[in-house]
Every structure is written in C-alpha cells, then in structure tokens.
Motif scaffolding. Structure first.
Motif, short mmCIF file in Angstrom:
data_model
loop_
_atom_site.label_atom_id
_atom_site.label_comp_id
_atom_site.label_asym_id
_atom_site.label_seq_id
_atom_site.Cartn_x
_atom_site.Cartn_y
_atom_site.Cartn_z
N PRO A 51 1.19 -1.21 -0.36
CA PRO A 51 -0.11 -0.17 0.44
C PRO A 51 1.16 1.17 -0.21
O PRO A 51 1.55 1.44 0.84
CB PRO A 51 -0.63 0.05 1.33
CG PRO A 51 0.33 -0.91 2.41
CD PRO A 51 0.96 -2.12 1.65
N ASP A 52 0.47 2.11 -0.71
CA ASP A 52 0.86 3.85 -0.47
C ASP A 52 0.50 4.38 1.10
O ASP A 52 1.38 4.78 1.48
CB ASP A 52 0.31 4.55 -1.90
CG ASP A 52 0.43 4.03 -3.15
OD1 ASP A 52 1.38 3.56 -3.14
OD2 ASP A 52 -0.33 4.00 -3.56
N VAL A 53 -0.31 4.29 1.48
CA VAL A 53 -0.78 4.58 3.05
C VAL A 53 -1.56 3.77 3.81
O VAL A 53 -2.65 2.82 3.29
CB VAL A 53 -2.15 6.05 2.98
CG1 VAL A 53 -3.00 6.24 3.76
CG2 VAL A 53 -1.02 7.18 2.01
N ILE A 54 -1.44 3.51 5.02
CA ILE A 54 -1.97 2.29 5.72
C ILE A 54 -3.09 3.46 6.91
O ILE A 54 -2.32 4.11 7.62
CB ILE A 54 -1.55 1.05 6.44
CG1 ILE A 54 -0.62 0.62 4.81
CG2 ILE A 54 -2.26 1.03 7.96
CD1 ILE A 54 0.67 -0.46 6.03
N ILE A 72 6.24 -1.99 10.76
CA ILE A 72 5.56 -1.93 8.81
C ILE A 72 6.53 -1.48 8.15
O ILE A 72 7.64 -1.21 7.07
CB ILE A 72 4.26 -1.13 8.64
CG1 ILE A 72 3.13 -2.55 9.09
CG2 ILE A 72 3.90 -0.77 7.43
CD1 ILE A 72 1.53 -1.54 9.45
N LEU A 73 7.10 -0.25 8.81
CA LEU A 73 8.65 0.74 8.61
C LEU A 73 9.39 0.36 8.29
O LEU A 73 10.11 0.85 6.86
CB LEU A 73 8.28 2.07 9.09
CG LEU A 73 6.44 2.88 9.29
CD1 LEU A 73 7.05 4.05 9.48
CD2 LEU A 73 6.74 3.46 7.80
N GLU A 74 9.70 -0.74 8.90
CA GLU A 74 11.38 -1.72 8.80
C GLU A 74 10.92 -2.61 7.44
O GLU A 74 11.78 -3.23 6.70
CB GLU A 74 11.46 -2.74 9.74
CG GLU A 74 11.71 -1.80 11.27
CD GLU A 74 12.32 -2.63 12.40
OE1 GLU A 74 11.43 -3.75 12.05
OE2 GLU A 74 12.60 -2.42 13.66
N ARG A 75 9.77 -3.09 6.60
CA ARG A 75 10.17 -3.56 6.37
C ARG A 75 9.89 -2.85 4.61
O ARG A 75 10.04 -3.14 3.51
CB ARG A 75 8.23 -5.09 6.04
CG ARG A 75 8.57 -5.56 7.51
CD ARG A 75 8.03 -7.36 7.42
NE ARG A 75 8.50 -7.55 8.42
CZ ARG A 75 7.79 -9.02 9.20
NH1 ARG A 75 6.97 -9.36 8.29
NH2 ARG A 75 8.04 -9.41 9.96
N ARG A 76 8.54 -1.96 4.97
CA ARG A 76 7.88 -0.49 3.90
C ARG A 76 8.21 0.78 3.68
O ARG A 76 7.96 1.43 4.28
CB ARG A 76 7.13 -1.61 2.92
CG ARG A 76 6.37 -2.48 2.51
CD ARG A 76 5.49 -2.54 1.79
NE ARG A 76 5.11 -1.69 1.05
CZ ARG A 76 5.57 -1.53 -0.26
NH1 ARG A 76 6.24 -2.28 -1.25
NH2 ARG A 76 5.39 -0.30 -1.33
N PRO A 77 9.02 0.57 4.64
CA PRO A 77 10.30 2.83 4.68
C PRO A 77 8.81 3.27 3.65
O PRO A 77 8.76 4.33 4.38
CB PRO A 77 11.22 2.60 4.29
CG PRO A 77 11.44 1.15 4.09
CD PRO A 77 10.52 0.43 3.52
N THR A 79 5.82 3.24 2.98
CA THR A 79 4.32 3.40 2.98
C THR A 79 4.14 4.57 4.17
O THR A 79 4.80 4.80 5.04
CB THR A 79 4.08 2.18 3.74
OG1 THR A 79 4.12 0.65 2.84
CG2 THR A 79 2.51 2.33 4.41
N LYS A 80 3.26 5.60 3.41
CA LYS A 80 2.86 6.68 4.62
C LYS A 80 1.29 6.15 5.82
O LYS A 80 1.33 5.36 5.25
CB LYS A 80 2.40 7.54 4.47
CG LYS A 80 2.83 7.66 2.16
CD LYS A 80 4.28 8.52 3.14
CE LYS A 80 4.54 9.34 2.02
NZ LYS A 80 5.06 8.31 0.65
#
Length: 214
Positions: A51-54, A72-77, A79-80
């Motif tokens: 996703p772009d945004v969660i 989540i940010l560790e895996r997909r930095p 992503t907002k």
C-alpha cells in the motif's frame, strides 16, 4: 496517468473499517486494497499488498498500532502511516509521530479531512489533527528524546552483547535496519559506544528479568 493511491485500513471494529472504506471508495483517485483487523495482519500482508498509505487504529488486540507502525516501516519504509483513532491526547499524538507515523487524525472528523490527510502524506508532508502541532516535538522528562518500543527491544539485544547480524536474525529484520536503529539509539541517548549502551541498559533496568549477568 498516475495510479490511484493504494490504501489499507486496519481497525478491529468492522463497522468502522467498512464505513471508512465506503467513504474512500467514492474517490476516483483512491483504491482500498484491504480492511484488516489487527496490527499483526497488517505486518503479515504489507509486502504482499504494497500500500501507499495505511490508515491504522492505535488500540487493537494483540499488538498496538504503535508497535505495528515501527515494524511495518522496517519492511516497507516508503509506506505512509496515518493513525486514525478516537484518542486526542497529545501524548498519543507525540508517540505516534515518534514511531514513524506521518499523520494523525480523529475518527469523528468530516469525510473530507480523511481524504485531505491521505493527500497530504502522499505529498511527503505531515498531517496532524487540529491543535496537535505542538505534539510533534518529542521530549522525555530528562530532556532526552524517548526511545520507541522497537528501539528498546534492540537496545536489549545489543546490551546482551549480540552483533548487528545476530540482532537482525533474532528480530527478522535486515542488518541495515539494525544499524539504523543503533545509530538512532546512540543519538537519542547521547552515547557513542556499545559499552555505553550496555551501561545505560544496566542503570535503567533494561536487563532486569533477562537472566543476563554482565
């Protein structure tokens, strides 16, 4: 033509999630990929969904929204994360931003404010609910910027003498992510050496209950 903004909604109340989904689906430039009910589910599927945004609730069973945000940010930095909650306390807001959230909005806001929050974070800016601007300046009682829960976990690992590679393997994250956390921990605590981190952990009770003798 740019693709629609890809959204995942994470909330343990199905009626809330479905209500937000129905609102967002009225916009042509938004695509709701999924509605999930736990932070762990978001972690498990974030790479698949991309996703772009969660839109993420704070209080959910099993794992808090704050802990989920970090992982989540560790895996997909890229992503907002936008926290969508009923809590308007400044401590909640400040903590959310410390953990990497890019937006914080209350569930009872008008529909257009949710869309505004999404558009704002997609531009690379921060979106805060009314009156929350002062909360983005984190500070601890002793003047230090507080460690996040993830940073505390990594501090514990490092204080037990584990290498970056060992910490990465234990927490299922990359060595580069561990190095980034380690750098941030040292900066926040004003400590330059691993021995200093270990001493801090001992003095502040981080190692209590681990069975470790240093």
């Amino acid at each position: 033509m740019t693709h629609p903004t890809r959204i995942v909604i994470v909330d343990d109340h199905p009626m809330v999630a479905e209500g937000i989904e129905s609102i967002l689906e009225t916009y042509d430039d938004i695509e709701v990929l999924a509605t999930l009910c736990t932070g762990q589910a978001a972690i498990d599927r974030v790479e698949e969904l991309a996703p772009d945004v969660i839109l993420l609730d704070l209080n959910m069973p099993g794992m808090s929204g704050l802990s989920a945000t970090e992982i989540i940010l560790e895996r997909r930095p890229n992503t907002k994360i936008v926290i969508l909650t009923m809590h308007d306390n400044r401590e909640y807001i400040s903590s959310a931003m410390d953990h990497g959230a890019r937006g914080y909005i209350l569930k009872d806001v008008p529909t257009e404010r949710i869309k505004e929050a999404i558009d704002t974070v997609m531009r690379g800016e921060t979106f805060l609910c009314t009156g929350a601007t002062a909360a983005i300046s984190p500070s601890a009682n002793d003047g230090r910027e507080p460690l996040t829960s993830r940073e505390q976990t990594i501090l514990l690992e490092l204080a037990q003498g584990r290498s970056n590679k060992e910490v990465a393997a234990n927490l299922d994250i990359s060595v580069r992510t561990v190095e980034t956390h380690r750098k941030n921990i040292k900066r926040k605590l004003g400590i330059s050496s691993t021995a200093g981190l270990t001493r801090y952990a001992l003095e502040h009770g981080v190692l209590q209950g681990t069975g470790v003798n240093l």
